[in-house]
Design an enzyme around this catalytic site. Structure first.
Site, PDB file in Angstrom:
ATOM      1  N   CYS A  42       0.819  -1.217   0.000  1.00  0.00           N
ATOM      2  CA  CYS A  42       0.000   0.000   0.000  1.00  0.00           C
ATOM      3  C   CYS A  42       0.851   1.265   0.000  1.00  0.00           C
ATOM      4  O   CYS A  42       0.335   2.360  -0.228  1.00  0.00           O
ATOM      5  CB  CYS A  42      -0.929   0.003   1.212  1.00  0.00           C
ATOM      6  SG  CYS A  42      -2.139  -1.332   1.196  1.00  0.00           S
ATOM      7  N   ALA A 114      -2.666 -12.131  -4.983  1.00  0.00           N
ATOM      8  CA  ALA A 114      -3.288 -11.910  -6.290  1.00  0.00           C
ATOM      9  C   ALA A 114      -2.324 -11.145  -7.176  1.00  0.00           C
ATOM     10  O   ALA A 114      -1.365 -10.536  -6.695  1.00  0.00           O
ATOM     11  CB  ALA A 114      -4.601 -11.142  -6.133  1.00  0.00           C
ATOM     12  N   ARG A 133       2.499  -3.403  -8.291  1.00  0.00           N
ATOM     13  CA  ARG A 133       2.062  -4.425  -7.340  1.00  0.00           C
ATOM     14  C   ARG A 133       3.178  -4.848  -6.397  1.00  0.00           C
ATOM     15  O   ARG A 133       2.924  -5.278  -5.288  1.00  0.00           O
ATOM     16  CB  ARG A 133       1.552  -5.638  -8.135  1.00  0.00           C
ATOM     17  CG  ARG A 133       0.964  -6.759  -7.304  1.00  0.00           C
ATOM     18  CD  ARG A 133      -0.350  -6.383  -6.680  1.00  0.00           C
ATOM     19  NE  ARG A 133      -0.930  -7.496  -5.938  1.00  0.00           N
ATOM     20  CZ  ARG A 133      -1.985  -7.396  -5.150  1.00  0.00           C
ATOM     21  NH1 ARG A 133      -2.603  -6.243  -4.996  1.00  0.00           N
ATOM     22  NH2 ARG A 133      -2.451  -8.452  -4.508  1.00  0.00           N
ATOM     23  N   TYR A 277      -6.322 -24.087   5.267  1.00  0.00           N
ATOM     24  CA  TYR A 277      -6.848 -22.748   5.539  1.00  0.00           C
ATOM     25  C   TYR A 277      -6.442 -21.816   4.396  1.00  0.00           C
ATOM     26  O   TYR A 277      -5.512 -22.103   3.647  1.00  0.00           O
ATOM     27  CB  TYR A 277      -6.269 -22.205   6.855  1.00  0.00           C
ATOM     28  CG  TYR A 277      -6.611 -23.028   8.077  1.00  0.00           C
ATOM     29  CD1 TYR A 277      -7.562 -22.586   8.984  1.00  0.00           C
ATOM     30  CD2 TYR A 277      -5.979 -24.240   8.332  1.00  0.00           C
ATOM     31  CE1 TYR A 277      -7.875 -23.330  10.122  1.00  0.00           C
ATOM     32  CE2 TYR A 277      -6.286 -24.997   9.455  1.00  0.00           C
ATOM     33  CZ  TYR A 277      -7.235 -24.536  10.345  1.00  0.00           C
ATOM     34  OH  TYR A 277      -7.542 -25.280  11.468  1.00  0.00           O
ATOM     35  N   TYR A 424     -13.418  15.533  22.499  1.00  0.00           N
ATOM     36  CA  TYR A 424     -13.593  16.910  22.032  1.00  0.00           C
ATOM     37  C   TYR A 424     -12.538  17.829  22.623  1.00  0.00           C
ATOM     38  O   TYR A 424     -12.294  17.844  23.824  1.00  0.00           O
ATOM     39  CB  TYR A 424     -14.971  17.467  22.399  1.00  0.00           C
ATOM     40  CG  TYR A 424     -15.013  18.979  22.289  1.00  0.00           C
ATOM     41  CD1 TYR A 424     -14.850  19.592  21.045  1.00  0.00           C
ATOM     42  CD2 TYR A 424     -15.151  19.787  23.409  1.00  0.00           C
ATOM     43  CE1 TYR A 424     -14.836  20.973  20.920  1.00  0.00           C
ATOM     44  CE2 TYR A 424     -15.148  21.180  23.299  1.00  0.00           C
ATOM     45  CZ  TYR A 424     -14.989  21.765  22.055  1.00  0.00           C
ATOM     46  OH  TYR A 424     -14.956  23.124  21.924  1.00  0.00           O
TER      47      TYR A 424
END
Length: 540
Positions: A42, A114, A133, A277, A424
């Site tokens: 990312c 992927a 990628r 898995y 806040y």
């Protein structure tokens, strides 16, 4: 116990490391096709744009460092080519030597990720056509952009990565065009929200062209032009970011159940076969709201699900709560985020969705750097359960998204969420938090106190027979009668009490206050345009 993990970027390395922490006596082996493991996929767009300077920062762990930290054995450039569930064996190809080897396992984890989709068009193999990628992709792309030989670029794909790439190319002085075959950018956003972002990107010098199909890439040796179903675009560089496809072709004939090449799993991360898995970009999880299978190719999903799978391999029996399609993205002078269902999705799932678009302060308006959030909030009209949120703004949109995620996962209703004791102080928020503010506005709408046209309804022409009344702080809509809220102490001259009146202000709040007064004085058919002129283009 001998556990074989296929793939070592996000889910695989998380699972392997957690298995060793759970029980140091485990024998855990990671087989990874690439040279690198555990890299920051990312972060790649930000390396291209020199936001991240050092390429070594993209590598979270080298195989050697990771092995020393965890005790996991890592074999890189080793590609799994066959799984034999009956014999509990995996055949792998050593890419360095060409040798085939067989690995036995007690438990198998498939986390092979992927690969980018290569469009079925001519020219994808020309020089200066890139995917982004892997770290190698980003390094090659930055080397080219640093050469100053590139003036124009085409990015194919207006998803999050495509838009981030476009922003970072622009930082390098390159003019990017973004093309996508979908009707709008930003999957998971409703059309009006995506359209607003597209307009802002255009203003910042990143045109986004949607509803267009790329038909070819042309050039003499290297790319010169991209042809589409509408027109051609000159380009010195093309980045293909049109989606990804799970790397599961080698599982054909294994008996592992898949959907469109993505491995189906249960809440424990198990496949349909014992002791196998799957996690990460090659696996399905489920949607937390609908319970249906969902593909969530995100680093966050890979790590969360992976950690649970490791514990389940050790017998914990934990269930994954599921995903909501949560996403956040930094764009030029704008951040966007979303979670949950869109309005169309909510209706398709049998809910009775009601939405509101609000423009609210992101912190105390008097504090330096204060700006606004544009929040679209969606809830079920009958149960008042929160279903989804989309938010746009210059500030920390992620905090609005994360509150929404918490509320949705805990099945919170608008009244419950509106009154939470959220943080806040003027540098951080408003006294009534922006999220709570939006929830209050939506409850007012559901109760009938706030009667509106949504931006989508306005754009569709549903307010065509209404008289537009300018309710802005100062007159701002040419040709519209202006009404100053503070002067209204009775019927307004020129406005009939049964006349169809559309009240429009800067953000929506002032028009609501005017609507409240007009109702008191007997006006029966007023509407407020949600988002005001901040979000909508209004002409008389």
């Amino acid at each position: 116990m001998r556990v074989l993990v296929l793939g070592g970027v996000a889910a695989g390395t998380k699972i392997a490391a957690k298995l060793m922490r759970e029980d140091r006596s485990n024998e855990v082996i990671v087989l990874n096709k690439g040279k690198d493991i555990s890299y920051a996929g990312c972060g790649l767009p930000y390396y291209v744009g020199h936001v991240i300077e050092d390429k070594n920062q993209l590598i979270v762990n080298t195989p050697e460092k990771y092995s020393k930290l965890t005790g996991v054995s890592v074999l890189t450039e080793t590609e799994a080519v066959k799984v034999d569930p009956q014999a509990k064996k995996v055949t792998a190809h050593d890419l360095k030597t060409g040798e085939e080897k067989v690995y036995e396992y007690d438990k198998l984890v498939i986390s092979v990720g992927a690969s980018p989709v290569k469009p079925p068009i001519e020219g994808c193999d020309l020089e200066n056509v890139f995917f982004v990628r892997t770290p190698e992709d980003a390094i090659r792309l930055r080397d080219l952009t640093d050469s100053k030989e590139v003036k124009r670029a085409v990015v194919v794909g207006a998803g999050y990565i495509g838009l981030e790439i476009a922003e970072n190319l622009k930082l390098q002085g390159i003019r990017p065009f973004v093309l996508d075959m979908a009707d709008h950018a930003l999957p998971g956003f409703d059309a009006e929200m995506a359209g607003y972002v597209e307009g802002k990107l255009q203003e910042s010098g990143i045109p986004v062209v949607t509803g267009v199909t790329v038909t070819g890439i042309e050039g003499n040796g290297k790319v010169e032009k991209v042809t589409t179903s509408k027109k051609a675009y000159k380009a010195d560089l093309v980045v293909l970011s049109a989606g990804i496809r799970p790397n599961t072709g080698f599982l054909e004939g294994s008996g592992i159940e898949m959907f469109k090449g993505t491995i189906l799993t249960n809440e424990q991360g198990e496949t349909n076969l014992p002791d196998i898995y799957a996690a990460g970009d090659c696996a399905m999880v489920h949607n937390a709201l609908t319970g249906k299978p969902a593909w969530s190719p995100m680093g966050s999903t890979a790590n969360i699900d992976g950690r649970l799978i490791a514990q389940n391999i050790m017998g914990a029996g934990l269930g994954y709560g599921g995903v909501l399609g949560t996403a956040v993205c930094k764009l030029p002078e704008l951040n966007v985020g979303r979670t949950g269902l869109t309005q169309a999705q909510a209706k398709a799932e049998g809910f009775s969705p009601v939405s509101v678009v609000t423009v609210v302060d992101d912190k105390a308006h008097y504090f330096p750097g204060a700006s606004s959030f544009i929040i679209k909030m969606i809830a079920d009209k009958d149960s008042l359960r929160l279903l989804g949120v989309q938010v746009i703004g210059q500030g920390a949109v992620d905090k609005v998204v994360d509150i929404a995620v918490t509320g949705i996962m805990l099945k919170g209703t608008l009244p419950e969420l509106a009154n939470m004791d959220l943080a806040y102080a003027p540098p951080f928020s408003t006294a009534i938090h922006p999220f709570a503010n939006a929830a209050n506005v939506l409850m007012n709408k559901i109760s009938g106190k706030f009667e509106t046209f949504t931006p989508a309804q306005y754009e569709a022409g549903e307010a065509g027979d209404y008289k537009i009344v300018d309710a802005c702080l100062v007159p701002s809509i040419e040709g519209a009668p202006y009404v100053d809220l503070t002067t209204v102490e009775g019927p307004v001259e020129g406005l009939g009490k049964d006349e169809k009146i559309l009240l429009v202000c800067n953000k929506g709040k002032r028009a609501y206050l005017l609507q409240n007064r007009l109702k008191y004085y007997g006006y029966t058919n007023t509407k407020v345009l949600e988002g005001g002129i901040t979000f909508n283009e209004v002409e008389v």
